[in-house]
Design an enzyme around this catalytic site. Structure first.
Site, PDB file in Angstrom:
ATOM      1  CG  HIS A  75      -2.112  -1.021   1.137  1.00 22.01           C
ATOM      2  ND1 HIS A  75      -3.080  -0.819   0.425  1.00 22.01           N
ATOM      3  CD2 HIS A  75      -2.121  -2.436   1.667  1.00 22.01           C
ATOM      4  CE1 HIS A  75      -3.679  -2.001   0.037  1.00 22.01           C
ATOM      5  NE2 HIS A  75      -3.355  -3.042   0.882  1.00 22.01           N
ATOM      6  N   GLY A  90      -4.532 -13.210  -4.726  1.00 23.44           N
ATOM      7  CA  GLY A  90      -3.628 -12.233  -4.219  1.00 23.44           C
ATOM      8  C   GLY A  90      -2.319 -12.021  -4.540  1.00 23.44           C
ATOM      9  CG  LEU A  91      -0.145 -15.163  -5.375  1.00 24.31           C
ATOM     10  CD1 LEU A  91       0.193 -16.771  -5.754  1.00 24.31           C
ATOM     11  CD2 LEU A  91       1.046 -14.654  -4.578  1.00 24.31           C
ATOM     12  CG  ASP A 109      -0.271  -5.602  -8.355  1.00 25.88           C
ATOM     13  OD1 ASP A 109       0.604  -5.888  -7.429  1.00 25.88           O
ATOM     14  OD2 ASP A 109      -1.390  -5.720  -8.041  1.00 25.88           O
TER      15      ASP A 109
HETATM   16  C1  GLA Z   1      -2.882  -4.506  -4.961  1.00 29.03           C
HETATM   17  C2  GLA Z   1      -2.841  -3.224  -6.077  1.00 29.03           C
HETATM   18  C3  GLA Z   1      -1.296  -2.801  -5.875  1.00 29.03           C
HETATM   19  C4  GLA Z   1      -0.880  -2.439  -4.618  1.00 29.03           C
HETATM   20  C5  GLA Z   1      -1.330  -3.785  -3.749  1.00 29.03           C
HETATM   21  C6  GLA Z   1      -1.157  -3.299  -2.054  1.00 29.03           C
HETATM   22  O1  GLA Z   1      -2.356  -5.659  -5.408  1.00 29.03           O
HETATM   23  O2  GLA Z   1      -3.032  -3.745  -7.118  1.00 29.03           O
HETATM   24  O3  GLA Z   1      -1.201  -1.672  -6.653  1.00 29.03           O
HETATM   25  O4  GLA Z   1      -1.633  -1.282  -4.119  1.00 29.03           O
HETATM   26  O5  GLA Z   1      -2.614  -4.039  -3.635  1.00 29.03           O
HETATM   27  O6  GLA Z   1       0.333  -3.186  -2.066  1.00 29.03           O
END
Ligand code: GLA
Length: 394
Positions: free
Chosen positions: A39, A127-128, A175
């Site tokens: 974040h 979450g990946l 990401d």
């Molecule tokens: C998600 C978002 C990223 C980032 C993370 C938290 O994966 O796509 O841009 O903000 O949450 O670090």
């Protein structure tokens, strides 16, 4: 785990079955696990992700018209659209594809229409970053079909605009950057303001495990966007005293402390996570560089505590998983990776200390009754992002 060659072959076979034609090429985009810097990306801070050895492959062939037709083997769905007129009643997953096509065209790229087939071993909603891998796989396939070479930062910006406009999640750049540009054996230190990426070698003395909690990352768009709003409000308060603060990345712990009353307790804690996390990124880089694995591990625990207590994006069962993993011999540190509210954990262990099958079986047995999906644990390796991988030509 399927090696990319077999994934490519499976994708090509599925393409032939789906479209009764041969693809011209196939590309692979990896998922990502973030070591630390959670974040912080939308606060213009730093992040330290790795691209992981789980992939989404896009097999592609150009079309004579402008239509994009895309099939997902995981969902068994096909969807066709004209990027000039994307229909509102589209399946959610196709928004990632449409966002890329629309925004690349808006950036002035003349792209062909294409038939695309997406296939992979990267679990969805875990979450990946399967969504970023989908965007980067599709964008890289279109780039190569058109014989173009996209600039990474502009490509990531286009993907983000697509996410914001068509998906409704105001994600940061981490990401997509990881899926596109990270390097094998390295974590990518990304400055989310300048979008400069530098590759930091991972020490051979440690290895990483990916832990799927068994809780699909819920459609937590509203929570995610709410955290961003509270960061923005915190910046406005800090700016009243220090106009040079443009984003939480610029604030020091002392400035934050001085504004604690004006911020209110909740906004103060949200901002404290970001400000301390930004410092943990650099502490992690230093620990990895000096080979201080104990320190690197303790930063992971600190990061998790901050996400759980200050940013409030963990869940009680995820915290229990962190505690369980922390008790396993050889484990150095564990934390939630990604946005939170389910998804995955990342664990750092002394190289060779954890037997993934034995520990995975015990882990699943301990937690399976508490989670909708079966929890899973596996060793992950840092791999090259899509731009560094050759196309597969069938
Ligand atoms: C998600 C978002 C990223 C980032 C993370 C938290 O994966 O796509 O841009 O903000 O949450 O670090």
């Amino acid at each position: 785990m399927a090696a990319p060659t077999s994934l490519f072959e499976q994708a090509v076979t599925a393409f032939r079955q789906c479209f009764a034609a041969n693809p011209q090429l196939a590309v692979a985009a990896p998922g990502r696990a973030n070591l630390i810097g959670e974040h912080t990306d939308y606060n213009e801070g730093h992040v330290l992700p790795i691209a992981i050895d789980r992939y989404l492959v896009a097999a592609a062939a150009p079309r004579a018209d402008r239509t994009i037709r895309v099939h997902s083997t995981a969902l068994g769905e096909t969807f066709a659209f004209d990027p000039a007129r994307v229909p509102a009643d589209r399946p959610r997953w196709t928004s990632y594809v449409a966002g890329v096509a629309v925004e690349l065209a808006r950036d002035g790229h003349r792209l062909p229409g294409a038939d695309l087939l997406v296939h992979g071993d990267l679990p969805i909603a875990s979450g990946l970053s399967s969504s970023a891998a989908l965007e980067i796989a599709v964008a890289t396939a279109l780039e190569r079909l058109a014989g173009l070479e996209f600039d990474d930062a502009r490509l990531v910006a286009a993907c983000r605009r697509g996410d914001h406009a068509l998906v409704g999640v105001r994600c940061g750049p981490m990401d997509q950057f990881a899926a596109r540009a990270c390097r094998a054996g390295h974590a990518g230190l990304l400055d989310c303001r300048s979008l400069e990426l530098s590759h930091r070698r991972l020490p051979a003395a440690v290895e990483f495990l990916s832990i799927y909690s068994g809780i699909p990352r819920a459609l937590a768009a509203s929570e995610y966007n709410e955290r961003q709003d509270s960061c923005r409000r915190a910046v406005a308060v800090l700016q009243a005293a220090w106009p040079e603060i443009r984003a939480l990345r610029d604030a020091t712990p002392e400035q934050l402390e001085a504004c604690r009353r004006d911020l209110g307790e909740r906004a103060y804690r949200r901002a404290r996570h970001v400000v301390t996390e930004q410092r943990r990124v650099f502490a992690m880089v230093a620990a990895l560089e000096s080979g201080d694995a104990e320190r690197a591990g303790s930063l992971l625990y600190e990061g998790h505590r901050s996400l759980a207590e200050d940013y409030e994006v963990s869940l009680p069962v995820l915290d229990e998983m962190v505690e369980w993993l922390a008790r396993q011999p050889g484990v150095l540190g564990v934390r939630l990776t990604g946005a939170g509210f389910g998804g995955s954990l990342i664990c750092m262990a002394a190289a060779g200390a954890v037997d993934e099958h034995e520990a995975g079986a015990r882990f699943a047995e301990r937690f399976a009754a508490h989670t909708p999906d079966r929890p899973a644990l596996w060793k992950l390796h840092a791999v090259d992002g899509a731009r560094h991988r050759p196309s597969f030509i069938p």
